[in-house]
Design a protein around this motif. Structure first.
Motif, PDB file in Angstrom:
ATOM      1  N   PRO A 131       0.817  -1.217   0.000  1.00 48.41           N
ATOM      2  CA  PRO A 131       0.000   0.000   0.000  1.00 48.41           C
ATOM      3  C   PRO A 131       0.850   1.265   0.000  1.00 48.41           C
ATOM      4  N   ASP A 132       0.240   2.339  -0.474  1.00 47.24           N
ATOM      5  CA  ASP A 132       0.877   3.652  -0.426  1.00 47.24           C
ATOM      6  C   ASP A 132       0.681   4.325   0.927  1.00 47.24           C
ATOM      7  N   ALA A 133      -0.307   3.862   1.688  1.00 44.61           N
ATOM      8  CA  ALA A 133      -0.570   4.403   3.024  1.00 44.61           C
ATOM      9  C   ALA A 133      -1.307   3.350   3.835  1.00 44.61           C
ATOM     10  N   LEU A 134      -1.190   3.468   5.150  1.00 44.92           N
ATOM     11  CA  LEU A 134      -1.808   2.531   6.078  1.00 44.92           C
ATOM     12  C   LEU A 134      -2.657   3.299   7.085  1.00 44.92           C
ATOM     13  N   VAL A 135      -3.841   2.771   7.380  1.00 44.69           N
ATOM     14  CA  VAL A 135      -4.672   3.269   8.472  1.00 44.69           C
ATOM     15  C   VAL A 135      -4.737   2.173   9.523  1.00 44.69           C
ATOM     16  N   VAL A 136      -4.403   2.511  10.761  1.00 46.65           N
ATOM     17  CA  VAL A 136      -4.479   1.553  11.868  1.00 46.65           C
ATOM     18  C   VAL A 136      -5.661   1.918  12.754  1.00 46.65           C
ATOM     19  N   SER A 137      -6.638   1.020  12.823  1.00 45.50           N
ATOM     20  CA  SER A 137      -7.719   1.165  13.794  1.00 45.50           C
ATOM     21  C   SER A 137      -7.163   0.707  15.138  1.00 45.50           C
ATOM     22  N   LEU A 138      -6.778   1.688  15.951  1.00 47.97           N
ATOM     23  CA  LEU A 138      -5.998   1.413  17.160  1.00 47.97           C
ATOM     24  C   LEU A 138      -6.910   1.234  18.375  1.00 47.97           C
ATOM     25  N   GLY A 139      -7.407   0.019  18.534  1.00 52.37           N
ATOM     26  CA  GLY A 139      -8.076  -0.321  19.781  1.00 52.37           C
ATOM     27  C   GLY A 139      -7.070  -0.956  20.714  1.00 52.37           C
ATOM     28  N   VAL A 140      -7.054  -0.524  21.974  1.00 51.63           N
ATOM     29  CA  VAL A 140      -6.162  -1.149  22.954  1.00 51.63           C
ATOM     30  C   VAL A 140      -6.980  -1.881  24.025  1.00 51.63           C
ATOM     31  N   ASP A 141      -8.166  -2.333  23.633  1.00 54.00           N
ATOM     32  CA  ASP A 141      -8.964  -3.189  24.510  1.00 54.00           C
ATOM     33  C   ASP A 141      -8.473  -4.634  24.461  1.00 54.00           C
ATOM     34  N   THR A 142      -7.336  -4.860  23.806  1.00 57.06           N
ATOM     35  CA  THR A 142      -6.623  -6.134  23.888  1.00 57.06           C
ATOM     36  C   THR A 142      -5.852  -6.255  25.205  1.00 57.06           C
ATOM     37  N   TYR A 143      -5.863  -5.209  25.989  1.00 57.85           N
ATOM     38  CA  TYR A 143      -5.141  -5.140  27.270  1.00 57.85           C
ATOM     39  C   TYR A 143      -5.750  -6.104  28.291  1.00 57.85           C
ATOM     40  N   GLU A 144      -4.886  -6.689  29.117  1.00 60.03           N
ATOM     41  CA  GLU A 144      -5.317  -7.690  30.086  1.00 60.03           C
ATOM     42  C   GLU A 144      -6.319  -7.150  31.110  1.00 60.03           C
ATOM     43  N   GLY A 145      -6.309  -5.841  31.368  1.00 57.59           N
ATOM     44  CA  GLY A 145      -7.216  -5.273  32.357  1.00 57.59           C
ATOM     45  C   GLY A 145      -8.509  -4.720  31.788  1.00 57.59           C
ATOM     46  N   ASP A 146      -8.751  -4.904  30.498  1.00 56.22           N
ATOM     47  CA  ASP A 146      -9.947  -4.309  29.889  1.00 56.22           C
ATOM     48  C   ASP A 146     -11.212  -4.980  30.430  1.00 56.22           C
ATOM     49  N   PRO A 147     -12.226  -4.194  30.823  1.00 53.71           N
ATOM     50  CA  PRO A 147     -13.398  -4.764  31.478  1.00 53.71           C
ATOM     51  C   PRO A 147     -14.372  -5.482  30.551  1.00 53.71           C
ATOM     52  N   ILE A 148     -14.275  -5.279  29.230  1.00 50.44           N
ATOM     53  CA  ILE A 148     -15.240  -5.928  28.341  1.00 50.44           C
ATOM     54  C   ILE A 148     -14.565  -6.800  27.290  1.00 50.44           C
ATOM     55  N   SER A 149     -13.284  -7.110  27.481  1.00 47.96           N
ATOM     56  CA  SER A 149     -12.545  -7.892  26.509  1.00 47.96           C
ATOM     57  C   SER A 149     -11.758  -8.982  27.221  1.00 47.96           C
ATOM     58  N   ALA A 150     -11.105  -9.878  26.449  1.00 45.33           N
ATOM     59  CA  ALA A 150     -10.550 -11.064  27.104  1.00 45.33           C
ATOM     60  C   ALA A 150      -9.204 -11.513  26.526  1.00 45.33           C
ATOM     61  N   PHE A 151      -8.427 -10.590  25.929  1.00 45.33           N
ATOM     62  CA  PHE A 151      -7.038 -10.901  25.600  1.00 45.33           C
ATOM     63  C   PHE A 151      -6.165 -10.550  26.797  1.00 45.33           C
ATOM     64  N   LYS A 152      -4.900 -10.900  26.725  1.00 46.39           N
ATOM     65  CA  LYS A 152      -4.012 -10.768  27.883  1.00 46.39           C
ATOM     66  C   LYS A 152      -2.741  -9.974  27.566  1.00 46.39           C
ATOM     67  N   LEU A 153      -2.839  -8.996  26.659  1.00 47.13           N
ATOM     68  CA  LEU A 153      -1.670  -8.174  26.383  1.00 47.13           C
ATOM     69  C   LEU A 153      -1.373  -7.273  27.574  1.00 47.13           C
ATOM     70  N   GLU A 154      -0.078  -7.006  27.791  1.00 48.42           N
ATOM     71  CA  GLU A 154       0.366  -6.164  28.889  1.00 48.42           C
ATOM     72  C   GLU A 154       0.877  -4.832  28.338  1.00 48.42           C
ATOM     73  N   THR A 155       0.981  -3.846  29.224  1.00 50.42           N
ATOM     74  CA  THR A 155       1.422  -2.512  28.803  1.00 50.42           C
ATOM     75  C   THR A 155       2.757  -2.577  28.071  1.00 50.42           C
ATOM     76  N   ARG A 156       3.644  -3.465  28.477  1.00 44.86           N
ATOM     77  CA  ARG A 156       4.969  -3.558  27.850  1.00 44.86           C
ATOM     78  C   ARG A 156       4.906  -4.055  26.411  1.00 44.86           C
ATOM     79  N   HIS A 157       3.775  -4.611  26.001  1.00 45.38           N
ATOM     80  CA  HIS A 157       3.680  -5.151  24.643  1.00 45.38           C
ATOM     81  C   HIS A 157       3.295  -4.100  23.606  1.00 45.38           C
TER      82      HIS A 157
END
Length: 343
Positions: A274-300
């Motif tokens: 691509p000539d350009a990229l758009v990132v839909s940046l949701g960080v509800d992949t975080y381990e502490g997110d109240p409505i999601s269930a992935f386990k990514l940590e701040t360091r990731h």
């Protein structure tokens, strides 16, 4: 990196949502943007306001009747004697007609919505329009030569389709950014959605197009919202066949498994050239997110930003989800700092 933000986001405030069968206060709240803004300012990011764009800019990805509904919905609600927030109570599901838009506000609300988790309040249109302008402004910065730009959009947008709203989303900010890039000289644009929830609206908008690649990494729709899109066998249609790619992952996914999917998604983006990229940046992949269930940590999150930078593609970041509000800003800043660190 330029950061684009509008204080008008705070006009979308109040109401309740139906979350997994319970009526609860909205997880999507004004403090989300406030925590992100504070964190970015602490890290030294320069924050500016959005430019103005004509209403016609929205019609590049959205249906005109849908946009008019959003613009006037709360006024219609008040005109029939109602106050406060609006939620639909019926939808044109299987066996019901979908070819006729009811004249009354309750019917119109159900026609254009796909869930009862997205209340409309008096200031919703002002906030949604300002978020769209933030995304368009960030895209303009990239067109004008910036390596990257970040749109602090609230409300988010990736669940909003061509003529439907839901999932806290009204106008599809990422799709608007991608279309702006296309309209201003970028022949091929990729959208990478890393929000925990599938970007069903973005997929809908670009489903039959080969000039915009849509790639999403998300919680499996077998158990996770929005439930009815986001399976791996969804690959586009017509000219767009093969230009949609989905990477659904199970609840409990941690970085070791997530990064494998991320690298596969980035390979897909890179292969599209691509000539350009758009990132839909949701960080509800975080381990502490109240409505999601992935386990990514701040360091990731800086590691994610570094991987995005390796593509060497001018990038527009558009804020989507993330509901662990006290850690939200640090995680967003981590992605942006990681991106910038790769030089």
């Amino acid at each position: 990196m330029k950061v684009v933000h509008s204080p008008l986001h705070a006009r979308h405030d109040g109401g309740k949502e139906l979350h997994r069968g319970e009526l609860v206060p909205c997880f999507e709240m004004p403090s989300r943007a406030d925590f992100i803004l504070q964190a970015l300012r602490r890290e030294g990011f320069a924050v500016g306001g959005p430019r103005e764009f004509p209403l016609e800019s929205l019609l590049r990805v959205h249906d005109a009747g849908f946009v008019e509904f959003l613009r006037t919905a709360h006024a219609e609600w008040r005109a029939v004697g109602k106050e406060g927030f609006m939620l639909p109570s019926g939808f044109p599901a299987r066996s019901l007609r979908r070819d006729h838009i009811p004249a009354g506000i309750n019917g119109k609300m159900g026609y254009y919505a796909f869930d009862a988790s997205t209340p409309i309040v008096e200031g919703t249109w002002d906030a949604a329009l300002a978020a769209a302008h933030c995304a368009l402004t960030a895209a303009a910065h990239v067109v004008e030569g910036e390596r990257g730009a970040y749109a602090l959009c609230r409300p988010p947008g990736h669940h909003a389709g061509h003529a439907v709203y839901g999932g806290y989303c009204f106008l599809n900010n990422a799709a608007l950014a991608a279309q702006y890039l296309r309209d201003h000289g970028k022949k091929r644009v990729a959208v990478l959605d890393v929000d925990y929830h599938h970007g069903n609206g973005t997929q809908d908008i670009f489903w039959e197009r080969s000039d915009v690649l849509f790639v999403s990494i998300h919680g499996t729709p077998e158990t996770e919202y929005p439930y009815f899109l986001g399976y791996a066998d969804e690959r586009g249609a017509g000219e767009g066949e093969g230009y949609t790619r989905n990477f659904p992952l199970p609840r409990g996914t941690a970085w070791a498994e997530y990064v494998t999917a991320l690298d596969a998604a980035l390979d897909t983006v890179g292969g599209f050239a691509p000539d350009a990229l758009v990132v839909s940046l949701g960080v509800d992949t975080y381990e502490g997110d109240p409505i999601s269930a992935f386990k990514l940590e701040t360091r990731h999150y800086p590691l994610m930003g570094e991987r995005l930078a390796r593509l060497g593609i001018p990038t527009v970041f558009v804020q989507e989800g993330g509901y662990a509000v006290e850690d939200l800003g640090s995680n967003v800043a981590g992605v942006l700092k990681g991106f910038l660190a790769r030089g």
